[in-house]
Design a protein around this motif. Structure first.
Motif, PDB file in Angstrom:
ATOM      1  N   VAL A 107       2.039 -14.996   1.035  1.00 37.09           N
ATOM      2  CA  VAL A 107       2.162 -13.852   1.948  1.00 37.09           C
ATOM      3  C   VAL A 107       1.329 -12.680   1.449  1.00 37.09           C
ATOM      4  O   VAL A 107       0.628 -12.006   2.227  1.00 37.09           O
ATOM      5  CB  VAL A 107       3.642 -13.451   2.113  1.00 37.09           C
ATOM      6  CG1 VAL A 107       3.747 -12.098   2.826  1.00 37.09           C
ATOM      7  CG2 VAL A 107       4.395 -14.518   2.902  1.00 37.09           C
ATOM      8  N   LEU A 108       1.357 -12.420   0.150  1.00 31.42           N
ATOM      9  CA  LEU A 108       0.570 -11.314  -0.402  1.00 31.42           C
ATOM     10  C   LEU A 108      -0.928 -11.575  -0.250  1.00 31.42           C
ATOM     11  O   LEU A 108      -1.695 -10.658   0.075  1.00 31.42           O
ATOM     12  CB  LEU A 108       0.919 -11.107  -1.876  1.00 31.42           C
ATOM     13  CG  LEU A 108       2.214 -10.351  -2.175  1.00 31.42           C
ATOM     14  CD1 LEU A 108       2.420 -10.226  -3.673  1.00 31.42           C
ATOM     15  CD2 LEU A 108       2.212  -8.981  -1.522  1.00 31.42           C
ATOM     16  N   LEU A 109      -1.349 -12.808  -0.475  1.00 32.27           N
ATOM     17  CA  LEU A 109      -2.768 -13.141  -0.299  1.00 32.27           C
ATOM     18  C   LEU A 109      -3.174 -12.986   1.168  1.00 32.27           C
ATOM     19  O   LEU A 109      -4.272 -12.502   1.466  1.00 32.27           O
ATOM     20  CB  LEU A 109      -3.039 -14.567  -0.785  1.00 32.27           C
ATOM     21  CG  LEU A 109      -2.881 -14.796  -2.298  1.00 32.27           C
ATOM     22  CD1 LEU A 109      -3.004 -16.275  -2.634  1.00 32.27           C
ATOM     23  CD2 LEU A 109      -3.915 -13.990  -3.076  1.00 32.27           C
ATOM     24  N   ALA A 110      -2.282 -13.376   2.080  1.00 33.14           N
ATOM     25  CA  ALA A 110      -2.567 -13.194   3.510  1.00 33.14           C
ATOM     26  C   ALA A 110      -2.626 -11.714   3.865  1.00 33.14           C
ATOM     27  O   ALA A 110      -3.459 -11.282   4.669  1.00 33.14           O
ATOM     28  CB  ALA A 110      -1.504 -13.906   4.346  1.00 33.14           C
ATOM     29  N   PHE A 111      -1.726 -10.922   3.250  1.00 33.92           N
ATOM     30  CA  PHE A 111      -1.758  -9.477   3.468  1.00 33.92           C
ATOM     31  C   PHE A 111      -3.089  -8.890   3.013  1.00 33.92           C
ATOM     32  O   PHE A 111      -3.635  -7.987   3.654  1.00 33.92           O
ATOM     33  CB  PHE A 111      -0.620  -8.804   2.707  1.00 33.92           C
ATOM     34  CG  PHE A 111       0.503  -8.351   3.579  1.00 33.92           C
ATOM     35  CD1 PHE A 111       0.338  -7.273   4.416  1.00 33.92           C
ATOM     36  CD2 PHE A 111       1.715  -9.014   3.578  1.00 33.92           C
ATOM     37  CE1 PHE A 111       1.371  -6.841   5.226  1.00 33.92           C
ATOM     38  CE2 PHE A 111       2.750  -8.599   4.381  1.00 33.92           C
ATOM     39  CZ  PHE A 111       2.581  -7.514   5.219  1.00 33.92           C
ATOM     40  N   VAL A 171      -5.017  -5.834  10.782  1.00 27.35           N
ATOM     41  CA  VAL A 171      -3.851  -5.324  11.505  1.00 27.35           C
ATOM     42  C   VAL A 171      -3.577  -3.864  11.154  1.00 27.35           C
ATOM     43  O   VAL A 171      -2.560  -3.310  11.571  1.00 27.35           O
ATOM     44  CB  VAL A 171      -2.596  -6.184  11.228  1.00 27.35           C
ATOM     45  CG1 VAL A 171      -2.801  -7.592  11.737  1.00 27.35           C
ATOM     46  CG2 VAL A 171      -2.205  -6.175   9.771  1.00 27.35           C
ATOM     47  N   MET A 172      -4.484  -3.251  10.399  1.00 26.40           N
ATOM     48  CA  MET A 172      -4.392  -1.819  10.108  1.00 26.40           C
ATOM     49  C   MET A 172      -5.616  -1.074  10.627  1.00 26.40           C
ATOM     50  O   MET A 172      -5.877   0.060  10.226  1.00 26.40           O
ATOM     51  CB  MET A 172      -4.215  -1.593   8.596  1.00 26.40           C
ATOM     52  CG  MET A 172      -2.912  -2.120   8.041  1.00 26.40           C
ATOM     53  SD  MET A 172      -2.592  -1.686   6.309  1.00 26.40           S
ATOM     54  CE  MET A 172      -3.918  -2.546   5.478  1.00 26.40           C
ATOM     55  N   ALA A 203       5.890 -10.324   6.756  1.00 26.57           N
ATOM     56  CA  ALA A 203       4.607 -10.772   7.288  1.00 26.57           C
ATOM     57  C   ALA A 203       4.647 -10.877   8.806  1.00 26.57           C
ATOM     58  O   ALA A 203       3.716 -10.436   9.499  1.00 26.57           O
ATOM     59  CB  ALA A 203       4.237 -12.115   6.674  1.00 26.57           C
ATOM     60  N   VAL A 204       5.717 -11.463   9.338  1.00 28.98           N
ATOM     61  CA  VAL A 204       5.834 -11.608  10.801  1.00 28.98           C
ATOM     62  C   VAL A 204       5.845 -10.234  11.465  1.00 28.98           C
ATOM     63  O   VAL A 204       5.158  -9.998  12.466  1.00 28.98           O
ATOM     64  CB  VAL A 204       7.097 -12.413  11.161  1.00 28.98           C
ATOM     65  CG1 VAL A 204       7.339 -12.371  12.667  1.00 28.98           C
ATOM     66  CG2 VAL A 204       6.956 -13.852  10.688  1.00 28.98           C
ATOM     67  N   GLY A 205       6.633  -9.322  10.910  1.00 28.52           N
ATOM     68  CA  GLY A 205       6.695  -7.980  11.485  1.00 28.52           C
ATOM     69  C   GLY A 205       5.369  -7.252  11.438  1.00 28.52           C
ATOM     70  O   GLY A 205       4.953  -6.614  12.407  1.00 28.52           O
ATOM     71  N   ALA A 206       4.682  -7.353  10.293  1.00 31.51           N
ATOM     72  CA  ALA A 206       3.406  -6.643  10.135  1.00 31.51           C
ATOM     73  C   ALA A 206       2.323  -7.206  11.054  1.00 31.51           C
ATOM     74  O   ALA A 206       1.625  -6.455  11.740  1.00 31.51           O
ATOM     75  CB  ALA A 206       2.950  -6.721   8.681  1.00 31.51           C
ATOM     76  N   LEU A 235      -6.880 -10.630  -4.939  1.00 31.41           N
ATOM     77  CA  LEU A 235      -6.429  -9.696  -3.909  1.00 31.41           C
ATOM     78  C   LEU A 235      -7.556  -8.746  -3.511  1.00 31.41           C
ATOM     79  O   LEU A 235      -7.747  -8.452  -2.317  1.00 31.41           O
ATOM     80  CB  LEU A 235      -5.223  -8.902  -4.410  1.00 31.41           C
ATOM     81  CG  LEU A 235      -3.920  -9.696  -4.572  1.00 31.41           C
ATOM     82  CD1 LEU A 235      -2.879  -8.873  -5.321  1.00 31.41           C
ATOM     83  CD2 LEU A 235      -3.377 -10.129  -3.215  1.00 31.41           C
ATOM     84  N   TRP A 236      -8.328  -8.283  -4.497  1.00 26.93           N
ATOM     85  CA  TRP A 236      -9.440  -7.371  -4.187  1.00 26.93           C
ATOM     86  C   TRP A 236     -10.528  -8.092  -3.388  1.00 26.93           C
ATOM     87  O   TRP A 236     -11.037  -7.551  -2.397  1.00 26.93           O
ATOM     88  CB  TRP A 236     -10.036  -6.816  -5.486  1.00 26.93           C
ATOM     89  CG  TRP A 236     -11.166  -5.860  -5.235  1.00 26.93           C
ATOM     90  CD1 TRP A 236     -11.064  -4.543  -4.907  1.00 26.93           C
ATOM     91  CD2 TRP A 236     -12.555  -6.162  -5.252  1.00 26.93           C
ATOM     92  NE1 TRP A 236     -12.312  -3.980  -4.731  1.00 26.93           N
ATOM     93  CE2 TRP A 236     -13.250  -4.955  -4.930  1.00 26.93           C
ATOM     94  CE3 TRP A 236     -13.299  -7.309  -5.511  1.00 26.93           C
ATOM     95  CZ2 TRP A 236     -14.638  -4.906  -4.863  1.00 26.93           C
ATOM     96  CZ3 TRP A 236     -14.684  -7.244  -5.433  1.00 26.93           C
ATOM     97  CH2 TRP A 236     -15.340  -6.062  -5.118  1.00 26.93           C
TER      98      TRP A 236
END
Length: 530
Positions: A126-130, A137-138, A364-367, A10-11
C-alpha cells in the motif's frame, strides 16, 4: 527490505509517478497546439503580467495604475527577476517543475516515516502504491502545468507535516518546519490556517521559542505586504480573494454578493462543496477522519492524536472559507496534508493485528476513490484547457497586439495583458477594484459602460454569460470567437466582441477581417452582419 532501501524505492516511485504524467500531458498539449506550450489556466499570464509590473517598480497590470490582481503575495516576486527575457513566459513552468520534484521528495519522506509500521507485505505494498500513484490522486500533474503557485504551496504544506512529525519523533523543531509555516500564507492566503495551527502545535508541545520565531516569520512578510497595499491605496487582500471567497463577501459562485447576506453566502458555499467532487471528498474525509481518529486515539503514540486534529481542522477551515470550484486547484494543499497525516497515523497506531491489516487497505481505497477525480477527470480537462487557451485567449491577445492596437475591455485578462503596454480594462475586477465592487453590488446596470468611457476603451471581448446584465444596449456586438474543440478549463467557449461606440464599429470590423485568416484549428470567428 531495509528502511534505507525502502526510502530510496519510495522516492523513485514518487518522482516517477509525478514526472511521467506531466511529460505525457506536455506532449498532448504540444500536439494540440501545433508545438506551442500553453498553461492550463489563463491566470498564469496574470502573474506574468504582474511580474512585469513589479520588475519596473510598479504593482499592477496597466502602467501607472496600481492593482492587486495576483492571488499570491510571493509568487509574482519569484517571476519578476526574469521579466524582460524572451524565456520569461516559461518561468512559471520552471518553478512548477522544481516544486514537483520537491513535492515528490517530501511525499516519499512522509511515507518513509510510516514504513517502520508496515507489518506485512500488504501494508508495505500500500505504501509503495501511495508513492507511485499518490501524486496522481493529489493533482500534482495538472498543478505543475497551471503556471501558478499551487505546487509550491503543496511543498510548503508537506514541509510543515514533515516538521511536525520530527517534533513528535525527536522533540525538536527543524528549520524547514519554520520555513514551511512562514511560506504557507505568502504563497496562498488559504495557508494562514496551517500557519496558525502550526504555531499553536509548537507551543502546545513545549517549543515556545520555535513557535515565537515562526509567528514572527509569518507576520513580518504579511505585514509588509499589507502596508505596501495600503500605501498604494489598495485593499489588503487581492481582488481575486475578494471576488471568490464567501468569507470576504465575494460569492465565488457566479452571483453578486449584494444579493445575499454573509451567512447566506457561507451556507451556499457549503452547498457548493456538496456539488463539486472534491468538495464531497473533503466532507467525506472530515466525517470518516473524525470517526477513525476517535477509534485510533488510544493506540496512537503521544502527540499523534493532536496531529490528526490538526489535519481535520485544516480541512474544516478550507471548507468553511475556501473554494472547491471546477477544475479543483484551491483545495489540493488541504487534501495532500490530510492524506499525509492519515498515512502516518494509520501506520503509527499500535492496533491489534486484525485491525492493522484492514486499516492500510481502508486508507488506500479511501484515498484513491476520493482523489480519482484528479487523474480521471481533471487531467483531461487540463490538457483540453491548455489547447483551448491557445485557440481562445492567445488569439485574443494576438488580435489586440497585431490588429486592434488600442485599449480593450475583457473579463479574462491574462494573455491579453501580458507583454501588452496598451490599457486593459478588467471588467471582472481582478485588476480593477472599482469594476469588482460594481459587479458584486449589481445595483448599476451601466457601470461597465461608464468605466469604458472613462478609460477611453472602445472595444470589449467578454463572455456574455458572465456579464450579460452589465452590457448596455449601446454596445454593438460585431462578432464572436467560438471554440470548435472542448473548452476544458476555459470558462466559456464563446467570446463576444463588442464595439462600444458607433465610431469604433467600422474600425473593429476591419481589424477582425484581418485577424480571422490567422486563427488556428479549433477557433472560428463569426461576424455579425451590420
Amino acid at each position: 527490505m531495509t528502511a534505507r532501501q525502502a526510502g530510496r524505492w519510495l522516492w523513485v516511485l514518487a518522482v516517477s509517478g509525478s514526472v511521467l504524467p506531466v511529460l505525457a500531458m506536455v506532449q498532448m498539449i504540444l500536439a494540440g497546439t501545433g508545438g506551442v506550450f500553453e498553461y492550463v489556466l489563463d491566470d498564469a499570464y496574470i502573474h506574468l503580467a504582474m511580474s512585469e509590473s513589479v520588475a519596473r517598480g510598479e504593482y499592477g497590470v496597466n502602467r501607472g495604475e496600481a492593482a492587486s490582481a495576483s492571488s499570491s503575495v510571493l509568487f509574482t516576486y519569484l517571476l519578476a527577476p526574469f521579466a524582460g527575457f524572451s524565456w520569461h513566459v516559461y518561468a512559471p513552468l520552471a518553478w512548477g517543475a522544481a516544486a514537483l520534484i520537491l513535492a515528490a521528495t517530501l511525499w516519499a519522506r512522509v511515507l518513509a516515516f510510516a514504513w517502520d509500521g508496515a507489518g506485512d507485505a500488504l501494508a508495505r505494498g500500500v505504501l509503495l502504491a501511495f508513492a507511485a500513484f499518490g501524486p496522481a490522486v493529489m493533482q500534482f500533474h495538472a498543478l505543475t502545468l497551471v503556471g501558478m503557485e499551487h505546487m509550491l504551496h503543496i511543498c510548503a504544506a508537506l514541509m510543515v507535516l514533515l516538521g511536525l512529525i520530527r517534533v513528535l519523533e525527536d522533540n525538536r523543531a527543524p528549520w524547514y518546519l519554520v520555513a514551511g509555516l512562514a511560506l504557507n500564507p505568502v504563497l496562498r492566503f488559504e495557508g494562514i490556517g496551517i500557519a496558525i495551527l502550526g504555531v499553536a502545535f509548537l507551543a502546545l508541545r513545549g517549543h515556545r521559542g520555535a513557535a515565537g520565531l515562526a509567528a514572527l516569520f509569518i507576520a513580518a512578510p504579511l505585514t509588509a505586504h499589507f502596508l505596501h497595499m495600503r500605501a498604494l491605496g489598495l485593499d489588503m487582500l487581492p481582488n481575486s480573494v475578494n471576488a471568490k471567497s464567501t468569507v470576504t463577501g465575494g460569492s465565488g459562485l457566479g452571483f453578486g454578493s449584494a444579493e445575499f447576506s454573509r451567512l447566506e453566502l457561507v451556507a451556499r458555499g457549503w452547498l457548493w462543496h456538496l456539488v463539486e467532487p472534491m468538495g464531497r471528498t473533503l466532507i467525506g474525509f472530515l466525517a470518516l477522519g473524525a470517526a477513525a481518529l476517535a477509534v485510533l486515539w488510544r493506540w496512537l503514540p503521544p502527540g499523534y492524536g493532536l496531529l490528526g486534529l490538526f489535519a481535520l481542522t485544516v480541512v474544516a477551515g478550507h471548507l468553511a472559507g475556501g473554494s472547491t470550484q471546477p477544475f479543483s486547484r484551491y483545495e489540493v494543499y488541504a487534501w495532500v496534508f490530510a492524506l499525509g497525516v492519515s498515512a502516518v497515523l494509520v501506520y503509527r497506531a499500535s492496533v491489534p493485528d486484525a485491525l492493522g491489516r484492514v486499516l492500510p487497505v481502508f486508507l488506500a481505497v479511501g484515498a484513491f476513490y476520493g482523489g480519482s477525480f484528479y487523474p480521471l477527470v481533471s487531467a483531461p480537462i487540463a490538457v483540453d484547457g491548455a489547447i483551448a487557451i491557445h485557440a481562445q485567449q492567445r488569439q485574443m491577445a494576438r488580435f489586440v497586439d497585431n490588429h486592434w492596437q488600442a485599449p480593450v475591455a475583457v473579463n479574462d485578462l491574462g494573455h491579453v495583458s501580458y507583454r501588452n503596454d496598451r490599457y486593459v480594462l478588467d471588467l471582472w475586477g481582478l485588476a480593477n477594484a472599482r469594476a469588482l465592487d460594481a459587479r458584486l453590488r449589481g445595483d448599476d446596470p451601466l457601470w461597465a459602460d461608464a468605466l469604458a468611457r472613462e478609460y477611453g476603451v472602445e472595444a470589449a471581448m467578454v463572455y456574455d454569460k458572465w456579464l450579460s446584465a452589465s452590457i448596455p444596449d449601446s454596445w454593438r456586438k460585431v462578432g464572436q470567437l467560438r471554440l470548435t474543440i472542448p473548452k476544458g478549463s476555459v470558462a466559456q467557449d464563446r467570446v463576444a466582441i463588442y464595439a462600444l461606440t458607433p465610431e469604433a464599429e467600422p474600425r473593429l470590423r476591419e481589424a477582425l477581417a484581418a485577424f480571422a485568416p490567422g486563427l488556428p484549428e479549433g477557433a472560428v470567428l463569426e461576424v455579425v452582419p451590420r
